[in-house]
Motif scaffolding. Structure first.
Motif, PDB file in Angstrom:
ATOM      1  N   TYR A 253       0.821  -1.198   0.163  1.00  0.00           N
ATOM      2  CA  TYR A 253       0.202   0.018   0.033  1.00  0.00           C
ATOM      3  C   TYR A 253       1.014   1.158  -0.087  1.00  0.00           C
ATOM      4  CZ  TYR A 253      -3.664  -3.303   1.087  1.00  0.00           C
ATOM      5  OH  TYR A 253      -4.646  -4.387   1.077  1.00  0.00           O
ATOM      6  N   SER A 264      -5.231   9.542  -0.941  1.00  0.00           N
ATOM      7  CA  SER A 264      -5.709   8.359  -1.490  1.00  0.00           C
ATOM      8  C   SER A 264      -4.690   7.158  -1.117  1.00  0.00           C
ATOM      9  CB  SER A 264      -6.010   8.294  -2.758  1.00  0.00           C
ATOM     10  OG  SER A 264      -4.741   8.584  -3.735  1.00  0.00           O
ATOM     11  N   PHE A 275      -8.897   3.523  -0.911  1.00  0.00           N
ATOM     12  CA  PHE A 275      -9.228   4.496   0.233  1.00  0.00           C
ATOM     13  C   PHE A 275      -9.141   6.002  -0.340  1.00  0.00           C
ATOM     14  CE2 PHE A 275      -9.493   7.159   3.891  1.00  0.00           C
ATOM     15  CZ  PHE A 275     -10.552   6.941   4.475  1.00  0.00           C
ATOM     16  N   HIS A 277      -9.659   9.716   1.151  1.00  0.00           N
ATOM     17  CA  HIS A 277      -9.894  10.737   2.038  1.00  0.00           C
ATOM     18  C   HIS A 277      -9.904  12.341   1.559  1.00  0.00           C
ATOM     19  CE1 HIS A 277     -10.024  12.818   6.098  1.00  0.00           C
ATOM     20  NE2 HIS A 277      -9.104  13.712   5.668  1.00  0.00           N
ATOM     21  N   ILE A 311      -8.123   4.206   7.968  1.00  0.00           N
ATOM     22  CA  ILE A 311      -8.340   3.509   6.666  1.00  0.00           C
ATOM     23  C   ILE A 311      -8.777   1.818   6.886  1.00  0.00           C
ATOM     24  CG2 ILE A 311      -7.248   5.367   5.385  1.00  0.00           C
ATOM     25  CD1 ILE A 311      -5.104   3.129   4.779  1.00  0.00           C
TER      26      ILE A 311
END
Length: 313
Positions: A253, A264, A275, A277, A311
């Motif tokens: 990630y 992101s 995810f 934000h 997250i």
């Protein structure tokens, strides 16, 4: 979990979690977009089990602050990079003044980072085209590295090799260096971005890999053993990506933040966004992962807001 704090009058440039405490963050910020005016180093605290984020202390400076890094061997100390070319060492248990100061850079200091492995040195990079390695006990820098043409936006230590670091800059390239290289020349140069390279970070679980982001609106992953081409590319996006950061808990990630006003999380295995934000209302310049709680993140933005959130990865 979601929390926020407003750095009233100061634009956020960098946010970093304390490597010793799960309750402290540092934020480097500047008034007037860093063009003129003061800077502020804010120490923020969290309360376990709550959504609160409050200021514990702040230090004001005469020029804007663009980056901050905690001392890897002292829980109460950190360094900041300033618009006047200075680097300052602070102790959060003391008041008002830095405990040390260095001023060799001729222009804005854009990044500072403590060495993760040796913990006895740190590195800085500047608009003056140089990166410098420092020991906090010495009044002068240890070495200066100056192959980039134009601003050096970032200098980041290898997570495994204590003498190696990578830099990125205005000249569209990334360079790999060793502090022990006798002639001061870079070990390798990575070409592939079409515009300025704004940020880079290493994969802690695959230390031969690093990620970069650029004004060309792409994110690229590289292998230091193959300077000729990237391993993967994401984008082009609608806007430039200002900051990228690998997760400290997983090799898969990457956090990305930038001029689309969001942060992101990307899964590098399939190039998918897992995810986003998007609560900020201005450019997001700083993003960091908690070293204690998987999935907990912090961002800072030109909207004068610091956000703390979790997250689902």
């Amino acid at each position: 979990m979601a929390a926020g704090y407003r750095t009233v009058g100061f634009k956020g440039y960098s946010v970093k979690f304390n490597p010793f405490s799960d309750q402290l963050l540092a934020v480097a910020s500047s008034a007037n977009f860093g063009l003129v005016g003061n800077g502020r180093l804010s120490i923020l605290g969290t309360q376990p089990g709550t959504q609160s984020l409050s200021e514990r202390k702040h230090f004001d400076t005469q020029d804007g602050l663009f980056d901050v890094s905690w001392n890897e061997s002292h829980e109460n100390q950190l360094i900041t990079g300033s618009g006047d070319g200075s680097i300052k060492l602070w102790d959060i248990t003391l008041n008002n003044h830095p405990i040390s100061k260095w001023h060799e850079h001729k222009r804005e200091v854009m990044s500072v980072e403590w060495n993760y492995v040796t913990k006895t040195s740190f590195i800085s990079s500047s608009w003056d085209g140089t990166s410098k390695v420092w020991n906090p006990a010495s009044p002068q820098s240890i070495r200066t590295f100056s192959e980039h043409q134009g601003c050096v936006y970032g200098s980041v230590w290898s997570p495994r090799q204590p003498d190696q670091f990578a830099t990125c800059g205005e000249d569209k390239v990334v360079k790999l260096w060793s502090v022990n290289q006798p002639n001061g020349k870079s070990l390798a140069t990575f070409n592939g971005h079409m515009d300025q390279v704004l940020s880079l970070d290493w994969n802690k679980y695959a230390p031969e890999q690093f990620v970069t982001s650029s004004v060309d609106r792409t994110i690229k992953i590289w292998d230091i053993r193959n300077p000729r081409g990237q391993l993967a590319m994401f984008g082009p996006f609608e806007f430039s990506v200002r900051r990228v950061k690998f997760s400290p808990f997983s090799p898969h990630y990457i956090a990305a933040a930038g001029y689309d006003m969001s942060a992101s999380i990307w899964d590098v295995r399939n190039g998918s966004v897992v995810f986003v934000h998007d609560a900020h209302r201005e450019f997001v310049f700083g993003v960091d992962w908690s070293l204690f709680h998987p999935g907990v993140m912090a961002t800072c933005s030109w909207d004068e807001q610091v956000h703390l959130f979790k997250i689902p990865v």
